[in-house]
Motif scaffolding. Structure first.
Motif, PDB file in Angstrom:
ATOM      1  N   ASN A 141       0.899  -1.123  -0.058  1.00 44.07           N
ATOM      2  CA  ASN A 141      -0.056  -0.066  -0.104  1.00 44.07           C
ATOM      3  C   ASN A 141       0.909   1.418  -0.110  1.00 44.07           C
ATOM      4  O   ASN A 141       1.650   1.323   0.791  1.00 44.07           O
ATOM      5  CB  ASN A 141      -0.700  -0.084   1.110  1.00 44.07           C
ATOM      6  CG  ASN A 141      -1.936  -0.914   1.116  1.00 44.07           C
ATOM      7  OD1 ASN A 141      -2.671  -1.028   0.197  1.00 44.07           O
ATOM      8  ND2 ASN A 141      -2.018  -1.903   2.246  1.00 44.07           N
ATOM      9  N   PHE A 143       2.008   5.418  -0.450  1.00 39.85           N
ATOM     10  CA  PHE A 143       1.623   6.697  -0.085  1.00 39.85           C
ATOM     11  C   PHE A 143       0.621   7.420  -1.078  1.00 39.85           C
ATOM     12  O   PHE A 143      -0.156   8.419  -1.008  1.00 39.85           O
ATOM     13  CB  PHE A 143       2.856   7.739   0.097  1.00 39.85           C
ATOM     14  CG  PHE A 143       2.536   8.733   1.154  1.00 39.85           C
ATOM     15  CD1 PHE A 143       2.611   8.273   2.555  1.00 39.85           C
ATOM     16  CD2 PHE A 143       2.244   9.896   0.936  1.00 39.85           C
ATOM     17  CE1 PHE A 143       2.501   9.237   3.620  1.00 39.85           C
ATOM     18  CE2 PHE A 143       1.919  10.920   1.880  1.00 39.85           C
ATOM     19  CZ  PHE A 143       1.977  10.591   3.046  1.00 39.85           C
ATOM     20  N   GLN A 145      -1.538   5.797  -2.625  1.00 39.24           N
ATOM     21  CA  GLN A 145      -2.845   5.461  -2.440  1.00 39.24           C
ATOM     22  C   GLN A 145      -2.897   4.198  -3.711  1.00 39.24           C
ATOM     23  O   GLN A 145      -4.048   4.101  -4.117  1.00 39.24           O
ATOM     24  CB  GLN A 145      -3.951   6.172  -2.602  1.00 39.24           C
ATOM     25  CG  GLN A 145      -4.040   7.383  -1.783  1.00 39.24           C
ATOM     26  CD  GLN A 145      -4.443   6.898  -0.256  1.00 39.24           C
ATOM     27  OE1 GLN A 145      -4.879   5.797  -0.106  1.00 39.24           O
ATOM     28  NE2 GLN A 145      -4.015   7.642   0.705  1.00 39.24           N
ATOM     29  N   ASP A 164      -8.953   6.099   2.465  1.00 40.45           N
ATOM     30  CA  ASP A 164      -7.656   6.605   2.497  1.00 40.45           C
ATOM     31  C   ASP A 164      -6.807   5.500   3.196  1.00 40.45           C
ATOM     32  O   ASP A 164      -6.832   5.389   4.452  1.00 40.45           O
ATOM     33  CB  ASP A 164      -7.759   8.056   3.317  1.00 40.45           C
ATOM     34  CG  ASP A 164      -5.988   8.392   3.473  1.00 40.45           C
ATOM     35  OD1 ASP A 164      -5.089   7.712   2.911  1.00 40.45           O
ATOM     36  OD2 ASP A 164      -5.909   9.620   3.827  1.00 40.45           O
ATOM     37  N   THR A 166      -3.940   4.992   3.988  1.00 36.12           N
ATOM     38  CA  THR A 166      -2.757   5.718   5.092  1.00 36.12           C
ATOM     39  C   THR A 166      -3.664   5.849   6.442  1.00 36.12           C
ATOM     40  O   THR A 166      -2.756   6.031   7.476  1.00 36.12           O
ATOM     41  CB  THR A 166      -2.218   6.949   4.612  1.00 36.12           C
ATOM     42  OG1 THR A 166      -3.249   8.182   4.712  1.00 36.12           O
ATOM     43  CG2 THR A 166      -1.577   7.046   3.368  1.00 36.12           C
ATOM     44  N   LYS A 167      -4.799   5.712   6.536  1.00 36.45           N
ATOM     45  CA  LYS A 167      -5.514   5.992   7.909  1.00 36.45           C
ATOM     46  C   LYS A 167      -5.539   4.691   8.708  1.00 36.45           C
ATOM     47  O   LYS A 167      -6.142   4.599   9.704  1.00 36.45           O
ATOM     48  CB  LYS A 167      -6.909   6.507   7.712  1.00 36.45           C
ATOM     49  CG  LYS A 167      -6.631   7.938   6.947  1.00 36.45           C
ATOM     50  CD  LYS A 167      -6.031   8.773   7.631  1.00 36.45           C
ATOM     51  CE  LYS A 167      -5.854  10.337   7.250  1.00 36.45           C
ATOM     52  NZ  LYS A 167      -5.291  11.390   7.765  1.00 36.45           N
ATOM     53  N   PHE A 171      -1.129   0.348   7.441  1.00 37.95           N
ATOM     54  CA  PHE A 171      -0.358   1.345   7.020  1.00 37.95           C
ATOM     55  C   PHE A 171       0.489   1.986   8.147  1.00 37.95           C
ATOM     56  O   PHE A 171       1.692   1.900   8.181  1.00 37.95           O
ATOM     57  CB  PHE A 171      -1.014   2.179   5.817  1.00 37.95           C
ATOM     58  CG  PHE A 171       0.091   3.234   5.159  1.00 37.95           C
ATOM     59  CD1 PHE A 171       0.330   2.884   4.089  1.00 37.95           C
ATOM     60  CD2 PHE A 171       0.369   4.180   5.770  1.00 37.95           C
ATOM     61  CE1 PHE A 171       1.151   3.567   3.182  1.00 37.95           C
ATOM     62  CE2 PHE A 171       1.456   5.101   5.234  1.00 37.95           C
ATOM     63  CZ  PHE A 171       1.672   4.889   3.833  1.00 37.95           C
ATOM     64  N   TYR A 172      -0.193   2.698   8.932  1.00 37.82           N
ATOM     65  CA  TYR A 172       0.460   3.802   9.742  1.00 37.82           C
ATOM     66  C   TYR A 172       1.159   3.001  10.941  1.00 37.82           C
ATOM     67  O   TYR A 172       1.929   3.585  11.477  1.00 37.82           O
ATOM     68  CB  TYR A 172      -0.724   4.570  10.262  1.00 37.82           C
ATOM     69  CG  TYR A 172      -1.659   4.236  11.379  1.00 37.82           C
ATOM     70  CD1 TYR A 172      -1.464   3.730  12.666  1.00 37.82           C
ATOM     71  CD2 TYR A 172      -3.122   4.189  10.918  1.00 37.82           C
ATOM     72  CE1 TYR A 172      -2.337   3.138  13.428  1.00 37.82           C
ATOM     73  CE2 TYR A 172      -3.855   3.567  11.980  1.00 37.82           C
ATOM     74  CZ  TYR A 172      -3.792   3.253  13.228  1.00 37.82           C
ATOM     75  OH  TYR A 172      -4.657   2.790  13.859  1.00 37.82           O
ATOM     76  N   ASP A 175       4.497   3.402   9.746  1.00 41.76           N
ATOM     77  CA  ASP A 175       5.154   4.955   9.325  1.00 41.76           C
ATOM     78  C   ASP A 175       6.413   5.317  10.355  1.00 41.76           C
ATOM     79  O   ASP A 175       6.518   4.812  11.507  1.00 41.76           O
ATOM     80  CB  ASP A 175       4.153   5.910   9.105  1.00 41.76           C
ATOM     81  CG  ASP A 175       3.423   6.307  10.514  1.00 41.76           C
ATOM     82  OD1 ASP A 175       3.866   5.965  11.722  1.00 41.76           O
ATOM     83  OD2 ASP A 175       2.095   6.858  10.324  1.00 41.76           O
TER      84      ASP A 175
END
Length: 337
Positions: A141, A143, A145, A164, A166-167, A171-172, A175
């Motif tokens: 996944n 950045f 999208q 989204d 990244t939410k 994903f996060y 980070d």
């Protein structure tokens, strides 16, 4: 009674006590050895997978260093799109992934170029899946999208194209804020898979383009497969929990004995709105049994390894060992015979 008779009497009592205590002690030792062996087996599998995932990360990073030359002389792109979704059908071509360019992308044209840049991942994903049969899917996944998931699945009927990515925790959690060391990260809490696989556990690894986070690689395992492969391979009633007391996996009788609801393999086929962690009903601290809640405190907070039940008619004792490298605990419960 003569002195000789007293000596014989105490000697016989000592033998009797010794004979009763030794088998019990040996049984406890065997039970703890069984837990240790199960944990070692699970962690060995995880370490092997982590090493192989690292090779995928290295290849991904290599593609990014060759970005200009790959895009200057691109190979034919096997993907076409209907809106956000690639048009290939699951099972049609086993070499292809499912591609989603989400509507939340800041630049559709740049996102399509990213797909071309990373198409070589398909063969690497396929090899990883072949070598890791417990992995139900491997994915990237980005950045921008762009979501690439192998093997291909019915993404159009499962995923909301307006999310989204990244939410989401897959994903996060990898980070820079959550993973400053930029290494491998386990998500210790089971959650509902947006690709419809049910309750899953994920391991993540970030991919950086210079100092910028480019994408997050992930591998998913289903809770059901963990139960079937590891917990069902050994006789006993086992429950795997995280440091908060949430049940990660467990045998149905063990879960029931702890006064928790039946564990079902929920399948998520609705629009994703937020993270979807296991509901609080499946937490030892929320058991209907006061003694089970005490057991959770003993094991998870006080770090004890054995708990004797006094008021539970169906339970005799439980033992517990923590995982050395993950924030999990493996518990075996012993029902009254």
């Amino acid at each position: 009674m003569s002195q000789l008779k007293w000596i014989c009497f105490f000697f016989s009592v000592g033998l009797s006590l010794f004979g009763c205590a030794t088998p019990e002690k040996e049984l406890q030792s065997k039970n703890f050895d069984k837990l240790k062996a199960l944990i070692q087996e699970m962690e060995s599998e995880g370490e092997l997978m982590a090493r192989q995932l690292d090779t995928v990360v290295q290849f991904y990073s290599y593609l990014l260093t060759k970005k200009d030359s790959i895009l200057r002389n691109p190979l034919p792109n096997p993907y076409s799109y209907q809106g956000a979704f690639s048009t290939n059908i699951p099972g049609e071509d086993p070499k292809l992934s499912s591609i989603i360019i989400l509507n939340s992308t800041p630049n559709r044209q740049k996102a399509e170029k990213e797909v071309v840049l990373t198409n070589a991942l398909d063969s690497v994903f396929m090899e990883f899946k072949k070598n890791n049969p417990l992995a139900v899917q491997i994915y990237s996944n980005s950045f921008m999208q762009v979501s690439r998931v192998y093997p291909a699945y019915d993404s159009k009927n499962i995923v909301d194209p307006d999310i989204d990515v990244t939410k989401f925790n897959f994903f996060y959690e990898a980070d820079l804020e959550h993973n400053p060391k930029k290494g491998l990260v386990w998500i210790p809490d089971p959650y509902i898979d947006p690709a419809g696989k049910g309750w899953i556990l994920s391991v993540l690894h970030p991919v950086y383009d210079g100092s910028e986070l480019f994408a997050v690689l992930g591998v998913d395992y289903t809770v059901g497969d963990i139960i079937e492969t590891f917990l069902n391979s050994v006789e006993g009633e086992f429950v795997l929990v995280n440091a908060k007391g949430d049940i990660v996996a467990g045998k149905s009788l063990g879960i029931k004995a702890l006064s928790l609801p039946p564990l079902k393999n929920h399948v998520y086929r609705e629009t994703i709105q937020s993270d979807n962690f296991r509901i609080s009903d499946f937490n030892l601290f929320n058991s209907k049994s006061r003694e089970v809640r005490r057991m959770a405190q003993d094991f998870l907070l006080q770090k004890n390894d054995r708990f004797i039940f006094e008021n539970e008619p169906n339970l005799k004792q439980a033992i517990c060992i923590p995982f050395p490298t993950m924030g999990w605990f493996l518990i075996e419960v012993f029902p009254n015979s």
